[in-house]
Design an enzyme around this catalytic site. Sequence first.
Site, PDB file in Angstrom:
ATOM      1  N   ASP A  13       1.303  -0.966  -0.085  1.00 16.03           N
ATOM      2  CA  ASP A  13      -0.045   0.209   0.086  1.00 16.03           C
ATOM      3  C   ASP A  13       0.714   1.376   0.291  1.00 16.03           C
ATOM      4  O   ASP A  13       0.269   2.711   0.182  1.00 16.03           O
ATOM      5  CB  ASP A  13      -0.866  -0.026   1.591  1.00 16.03           C
ATOM      6  CG  ASP A  13      -1.272  -1.162   1.191  1.00 16.03           C
ATOM      7  OD1 ASP A  13      -2.501  -1.444   0.331  1.00 16.03           O
ATOM      8  OD2 ASP A  13      -2.140  -1.687   2.129  1.00 16.03           O
ATOM      9  N   HIS A  41      -4.065  -1.260  -5.984  1.00 17.95           N
ATOM     10  CA  HIS A  41      -3.689  -0.440  -6.817  1.00 17.95           C
ATOM     11  C   HIS A  41      -4.510   0.987  -6.828  1.00 17.95           C
ATOM     12  O   HIS A  41      -5.224   0.762  -8.153  1.00 17.95           O
ATOM     13  CB  HIS A  41      -2.179  -0.502  -7.712  1.00 17.95           C
ATOM     14  CG  HIS A  41      -2.806  -1.777  -8.700  1.00 17.95           C
ATOM     15  ND1 HIS A  41      -1.975  -2.530  -9.083  1.00 17.95           N
ATOM     16  CD2 HIS A  41      -3.040  -1.379 -10.148  1.00 17.95           C
ATOM     17  CE1 HIS A  41      -2.218  -3.939  -9.865  1.00 17.95           C
ATOM     18  NE2 HIS A  41      -2.972  -2.201 -10.738  1.00 17.95           N
TER      19      HIS A  41
END
Length: 446
Positions: A13, A41
């Site tokens: 992340d 993503h």
Amino acid sequence: MANVIVIGAQWGDEGKGKITDLLSRSADVVVRPQGGVNAGHTIVVQGQTFKLHLIPSGILYPETECIIGSGTVIDPKVLLEELGQLKSLNVATDNLFISQTAHITMPYHRLFDQASEQRRGEKKIGTTGRGIGPTYADKSERTGIRVVDLMNPDELQEKLEWTINYKNVILEKLYNLDPLDPKVVIEEYINYADQLRPYVIDSSLKIYEAIQERKNILFEGAQGTLLDLDHGTYPYVTSSNPIAGGACVGSGIGPTVIDRVIGVAKAYTTRVGEGPFPTELHGDIGQQLCDRGAEFGTTTGRRRRCGWFDAVIGRYAVRVNGLDCLAITKLDVLDELAEIKVCTAYELDGQTCHHFPSNASEFARCTPIYETLPGWQQSTENCRSLEDLPKEALDYLKFLAELMEVSIAIVSLGASRDQTIIVEDPIHGPKRALLDENGDPVTTHE
């Protein structure tokens, strides 16, 4: 020509999607080497948000070929949903290719993942429940279903009839769940195969041909270094190898063709799920980082745990990946803080520890040793060069680079493409110097 790997330097992340999207403009090919739908993503282009899990970020560039590599595990249903989403937004998908040797996530994988996690109770790992671990487990046990099997209906039916009957015993006897109907599953996956067939290729060969043609190839890593199966915070890890070496294995290429490795790290640290996290913040500042950084998982929507930047795990990421430079993301999230802390070392059982401990219980006992820096308390979102940054923000970046012993090539100040400072050419810049005992460069690994 450059072949570049983009790697997460923390627990995932980190903003790899945006960085890969930025670099994809000069890439001929973008490869996703490993992972599955457990990785998400997010890319923002001209105010439009794209959330992808399997398809490489380069898909938004119509001239860029995108390859889902052999080290990935593919949930066909999710992949087809992503393709449908892109097509509905008028994004071309005929430049997407899927490795014929990637493994397929089946319904029983998801059921095993969720049931196993539930049985762990307080000892749960914190998986996404998407079946990733069980899919990789079948791959290791050599009982998995690959894309190439999916493309052969007769072979698929034969394999799945045996496999589903075998898995049903586990579902019923171990987890007390209803069995799957082999006929229904086979029919469902044959339908998926028909839709995915035009995309399936020998991906290793295609990547090799691109290398021979001296094309620019970008390898987009999923998750992050500390989630690596072999080098992460085991057992609180993923089931693949998100480090730079894993990109070679998952793409079917040798390490000698890689020119550069770029690490992506947030200006602070986040983690999803269970496992030790020495710099985690539980009070108002942790909540502020979560709110300003919109720290909720793309895949699960779970709140991410937030904490100060940890240079110990940062240096570890530099070491195990051979990072040449860094991209620091979400610097703007720190804009309102009066002071900012950075973990420079740990205290472990009364001793100062400068290195990441491999034992999870030792890591859980680590107390961060902080250095406190002044905040800048003004917006950086519209800064487009280092000169635009407040002095305190620039000092903060310099401090991180010194601690990590690697240069910062990119600074991200928001989700949009234009909210970025390019400090040095991240693709064609110099290789990281090897340092002697005094910290002086002795040579470069060309």
